[in-house]
Enzyme design. Structure first.
Site, PDB file in Angstrom:
ATOM      1  N   ARG A 273      -6.896  12.740   1.120  1.00  0.00           N
ATOM      2  CA  ARG A 273      -5.812  13.164   2.022  1.00  0.00           C
ATOM      3  C   ARG A 273      -4.452  12.628   1.596  1.00  0.00           C
ATOM      4  O   ARG A 273      -3.431  13.171   1.973  1.00  0.00           O
ATOM      5  CB  ARG A 273      -6.112  12.770   3.463  1.00  0.00           C
ATOM      6  CG  ARG A 273      -6.063  11.285   3.713  1.00  0.00           C
ATOM      7  CD  ARG A 273      -6.267  10.962   5.166  1.00  0.00           C
ATOM      8  NE  ARG A 273      -7.627  11.251   5.599  1.00  0.00           N
ATOM      9  CZ  ARG A 273      -8.161  10.735   6.715  1.00  0.00           C
ATOM     10  NH1 ARG A 273      -7.426   9.953   7.490  1.00  0.00           N
ATOM     11  NH2 ARG A 273      -9.392  10.995   7.051  1.00  0.00           N
TER      12      ARG A 273
ATOM     13  N   ASN B  50       0.854  -1.192   0.000  1.00  0.00           N
ATOM     14  CA  ASN B  50       0.000   0.000   0.000  1.00  0.00           C
ATOM     15  C   ASN B  50       0.896   1.251   0.000  1.00  0.00           C
ATOM     16  O   ASN B  50       1.716   1.428   0.902  1.00  0.00           O
ATOM     17  CB  ASN B  50      -0.882  -0.053   1.254  1.00  0.00           C
ATOM     18  CG  ASN B  50      -1.828   1.119   1.329  1.00  0.00           C
ATOM     19  OD1 ASN B  50      -1.437   2.250   1.078  1.00  0.00           O
ATOM     20  ND2 ASN B  50      -3.062   0.864   1.700  1.00  0.00           N
TER      21      ASN B  50
ATOM     22  N   HIS C 165       0.993   6.160   2.014  1.00  0.00           N
ATOM     23  CA  HIS C 165       1.749   7.095   2.847  1.00  0.00           C
ATOM     24  C   HIS C 165       2.953   7.697   2.144  1.00  0.00           C
ATOM     25  O   HIS C 165       3.554   8.644   2.649  1.00  0.00           O
ATOM     26  CB  HIS C 165       2.083   6.454   4.192  1.00  0.00           C
ATOM     27  CG  HIS C 165       0.827   6.209   4.972  1.00  0.00           C
ATOM     28  ND1 HIS C 165      -0.109   7.200   5.173  1.00  0.00           N
ATOM     29  CD2 HIS C 165       0.299   5.089   5.509  1.00  0.00           C
ATOM     30  CE1 HIS C 165      -1.145   6.695   5.831  1.00  0.00           C
ATOM     31  NE2 HIS C 165      -0.915   5.419   6.039  1.00  0.00           N
TER      32      HIS C 165
ATOM     33  N   THR D 102      -8.501   3.381   8.434  1.00  0.00           N
ATOM     34  CA  THR D 102      -9.734   2.588   8.429  1.00  0.00           C
ATOM     35  C   THR D 102      -9.843   1.848   9.759  1.00  0.00           C
ATOM     36  O   THR D 102      -9.104   0.904  10.006  1.00  0.00           O
ATOM     37  CB  THR D 102      -9.711   1.590   7.256  1.00  0.00           C
ATOM     38  OG1 THR D 102      -9.291   2.290   6.091  1.00  0.00           O
ATOM     39  CG2 THR D 102     -11.087   0.996   7.027  1.00  0.00           C
TER      40      THR D 102
ATOM     41  N   GLU E  46      -8.524   0.577  -2.784  1.00  0.00           N
ATOM     42  CA  GLU E  46      -9.366   0.583  -1.587  1.00  0.00           C
ATOM     43  C   GLU E  46     -10.316   1.749  -1.714  1.00  0.00           C
ATOM     44  O   GLU E  46      -9.894   2.864  -2.076  1.00  0.00           O
ATOM     45  CB  GLU E  46      -8.503   0.766  -0.336  1.00  0.00           C
ATOM     46  CG  GLU E  46      -7.753  -0.470   0.046  1.00  0.00           C
ATOM     47  CD  GLU E  46      -6.815  -0.214   1.208  1.00  0.00           C
ATOM     48  OE1 GLU E  46      -6.829   0.889   1.789  1.00  0.00           O
ATOM     49  OE2 GLU E  46      -6.045  -1.116   1.519  1.00  0.00           O
TER      50      GLU E  46
ATOM     51  N   HIS F 290      -5.558   3.712  -1.593  1.00  0.00           N
ATOM     52  CA  HIS F 290      -6.895   4.071  -1.086  1.00  0.00           C
ATOM     53  C   HIS F 290      -7.220   5.488  -1.537  1.00  0.00           C
ATOM     54  O   HIS F 290      -6.592   6.443  -1.088  1.00  0.00           O
ATOM     55  CB  HIS F 290      -6.866   3.980   0.447  1.00  0.00           C
ATOM     56  CG  HIS F 290      -8.195   4.168   1.106  1.00  0.00           C
ATOM     57  ND1 HIS F 290      -8.394   3.917   2.437  1.00  0.00           N
ATOM     58  CD2 HIS F 290      -9.400   4.585   0.624  1.00  0.00           C
ATOM     59  CE1 HIS F 290      -9.673   4.159   2.749  1.00  0.00           C
ATOM     60  NE2 HIS F 290     -10.290   4.589   1.654  1.00  0.00           N
TER      61      HIS F 290
ATOM     62  N   HIS G 260      -4.010  -4.718   7.775  1.00  0.00           N
ATOM     63  CA  HIS G 260      -4.123  -3.573   8.688  1.00  0.00           C
ATOM     64  C   HIS G 260      -3.226  -3.756   9.899  1.00  0.00           C
ATOM     65  O   HIS G 260      -3.408  -4.681  10.684  1.00  0.00           O
ATOM     66  CB  HIS G 260      -5.553  -3.283   9.157  1.00  0.00           C
ATOM     67  CG  HIS G 260      -5.738  -1.813   9.412  1.00  0.00           C
ATOM     68  ND1 HIS G 260      -5.290  -1.195  10.563  1.00  0.00           N
ATOM     69  CD2 HIS G 260      -6.237  -0.825   8.633  1.00  0.00           C
ATOM     70  CE1 HIS G 260      -5.534   0.096  10.485  1.00  0.00           C
ATOM     71  NE2 HIS G 260      -6.100   0.353   9.318  1.00  0.00           N
TER      72      HIS G 260
ATOM     73  N   GLU H 172     -11.361  -9.329   2.791  1.00  0.00           N
ATOM     74  CA  GLU H 172     -10.094  -9.018   3.451  1.00  0.00           C
ATOM     75  C   GLU H 172     -10.395  -8.917   4.941  1.00  0.00           C
ATOM     76  O   GLU H 172     -11.251  -8.131   5.362  1.00  0.00           O
ATOM     77  CB  GLU H 172      -9.500  -7.710   2.911  1.00  0.00           C
ATOM     78  CG  GLU H 172      -8.179  -7.380   3.595  1.00  0.00           C
ATOM     79  CD  GLU H 172      -7.325  -6.382   2.830  1.00  0.00           C
ATOM     80  OE1 GLU H 172      -7.370  -6.380   1.574  1.00  0.00           O
ATOM     81  OE2 GLU H 172      -6.625  -5.594   3.488  1.00  0.00           O
TER      82      GLU H 172
ATOM     83  N   ARG I 125      -9.310   8.091  -0.868  1.00  0.00           N
ATOM     84  CA  ARG I 125     -10.285   8.493   0.156  1.00  0.00           C
ATOM     85  C   ARG I 125     -11.128   9.650  -0.348  1.00  0.00           C
ATOM     86  O   ARG I 125     -10.671  10.440  -1.190  1.00  0.00           O
ATOM     87  CB  ARG I 125      -9.553   8.899   1.443  1.00  0.00           C
ATOM     88  CG  ARG I 125      -8.863   7.740   2.145  1.00  0.00           C
ATOM     89  CD  ARG I 125      -8.324   8.186   3.492  1.00  0.00           C
ATOM     90  NE  ARG I 125      -9.384   8.354   4.457  1.00  0.00           N
ATOM     91  CZ  ARG I 125      -9.691   7.478   5.425  1.00  0.00           C
ATOM     92  NH1 ARG I 125      -8.983   6.390   5.586  1.00  0.00           N
ATOM     93  NH2 ARG I 125     -10.686   7.710   6.239  1.00  0.00           N
TER      94      ARG I 125
HETATM   95  N1  PXP Z   1      -6.093  -3.225   3.990  1.00  0.00           N
HETATM   96  C1  PXP Z   1      -7.068  -2.280   4.075  1.00  0.00           C
HETATM   97  C2  PXP Z   1      -8.430  -2.631   3.583  1.00  0.00           C
HETATM   98  C3  PXP Z   1      -6.793  -0.994   4.558  1.00  0.00           C
HETATM   99  O1  PXP Z   1      -7.773  -0.075   4.646  1.00  0.00           O
HETATM  100  C4  PXP Z   1      -5.473  -0.681   4.945  1.00  0.00           C
HETATM  101  C5  PXP Z   1      -5.141   0.706   5.388  1.00  0.00           C
HETATM  102  O2  PXP Z   1      -5.209   1.566   4.296  1.00  0.00           O
HETATM  103  C6  PXP Z   1      -4.497  -1.682   4.828  1.00  0.00           C
HETATM  104  C7  PXP Z   1      -4.837  -2.954   4.365  1.00  0.00           C
HETATM  105  C8  PXP Z   1      -3.065  -1.443   5.187  1.00  0.00           C
HETATM  106  O3  PXP Z   1      -2.968  -1.163   6.542  1.00  0.00           O
HETATM  107  P1  PXP Z   1      -1.583  -0.652   7.131  1.00  0.00           P
HETATM  108  O4  PXP Z   1      -1.296   0.653   6.448  1.00  0.00           O
HETATM  109  O5  PXP Z   1      -1.846  -0.524   8.583  1.00  0.00           O
HETATM  110  O6  PXP Z   1      -0.560  -1.685   6.798  1.00  0.00           O
END
Ligand code: PXP
Length: 259
Positions: A54, A12, A15, A106, A75, A48, A199, A156, A50
């Site tokens: 952001r 992901n 960030h 989330t 996402e 994601h 997550h 998921e 959003r």
């Molecule tokens: N899976 C989903 C559905 C999420 O919403 C997120 C956070 O964006 C993640 C995975 C990844 O989570 P993390 O950034 O805590 O690794």
């Protein structure tokens, strides 16, 4: 005994965009991060979009889709606007998440059981655009059964509660939550769903959850991007030191002649 099926890693890159947006320019580029992650072994990229934009922006999704050679997992909240965008951009997969504007990330799973009517239409519309839909849910039997009833091929499992209990040092709560995840993964697998998880995962939790054979994919972001600072900062500081030293050496050469 046959070798176990490899587990996929979705990286992901949200960030990377968070850091970029802090200055409003183009650096660091989440697309470049996605390409690096794939070169290093990621099986897919997750981003994601959003509602408040952001981190990831609409154009990042367009550019990711064009640039990367592995599947893109979007996402998204199940809102009309984002569903429209997803149907236009057609990522390989979409993971429907609950989204609250005030949350930092989330926070909980989707209430697939409670929002069945709306979600059924969203799953159907996304699937009609060729997008593989997953629902981000807690490992609760009622939610898993709802995902099956809604026709989603993938769930998921939200691993946040497990990771948070571990981080808080509450070993009993963590074990109970890991048990719940294990049971949920078995139930979902036996119902024919493909099971992903994500997550809050880090090296230790990713290693442990990868031992569950029902889990086909992990999506990991915050830890990877945070940890990259420690993996990469020393090298970048070395490069900066060299750039400055080269500049200063050039000034010494200049000082010998006209400035
Ligand atoms: N899976 C989903 C559905 C999420 O919403 C997120 C956070 O964006 C993640 C995975 C990844 O989570 P993390 O950034 O805590 O690794």
């Amino acid at each position: 005994m046959p070798a176990p099926v490899p587990i996929r890693l979705g990286v992901n890159v949200d960030h990377v965009a968070t850091v970029r947006n802090a200055r409003g320019g183009r650096h660091p580029d989440p697309v470049k991060a996605a390409e690096l992650a794939i070169a290093a072994g990621a099986d897919g990229i997750t981003a994601h979009l959003r509602e408040d934009r952001r981190h990831i922006l609409d154009n990042d999704i367009v550019r990711l889709k064009d640039a990367i050679t592995k599947p893109l997992n979007l996402e998204m909240a199940a809102t009309d606007e984002i569903v429209r965008i997803a149907r236009r951009l057609r990522p390989h997969a979409a993971c429907i998440v609950p989204e609250r504007r005030a949350e930092r990330t989330t926070e909980g799973g989707l209430d697939a059981a409670g929002q069945a009517k709306h979600l059924r239409a969203v799953v159907r519309d996304l699937a009609a655009s060729g997008i593989r839909v997953s629902l981000f849910i807690a490992p609760e039997p009622a939610q898993i059964e709802a995902a099956v009833a809604l026709g989603a091929p993938v769930i998921e499992i939200h691993t946040g509660a497990w990771c948070e209990a571990l981080a808080a040092g509450d070993a009993m709560a963590a074990e109970a939550e890991f048990e719940r995840i294990t049971r949920g993964a078995i139930l979902a697998g036996s119902a024919g769903l493909e099971v992903h998880a994500g997550h809050g995962l880090d090296f230790l939790t990713a290693e442990r959850i990868s031992s569950l054979p029902e889990i086909a994919e992990l999506n990991i972001g915050h830890f990877l991007i945070g940890e990259s600072i420690f993996g990469g900062l020393a090298e970048v500081v070395r490069q900066m030191r060299s750039a400055m030293d080269r500049g200063r050496a050039a000034s010494a050469v200049k000082a010998g002649g006209a400035r």
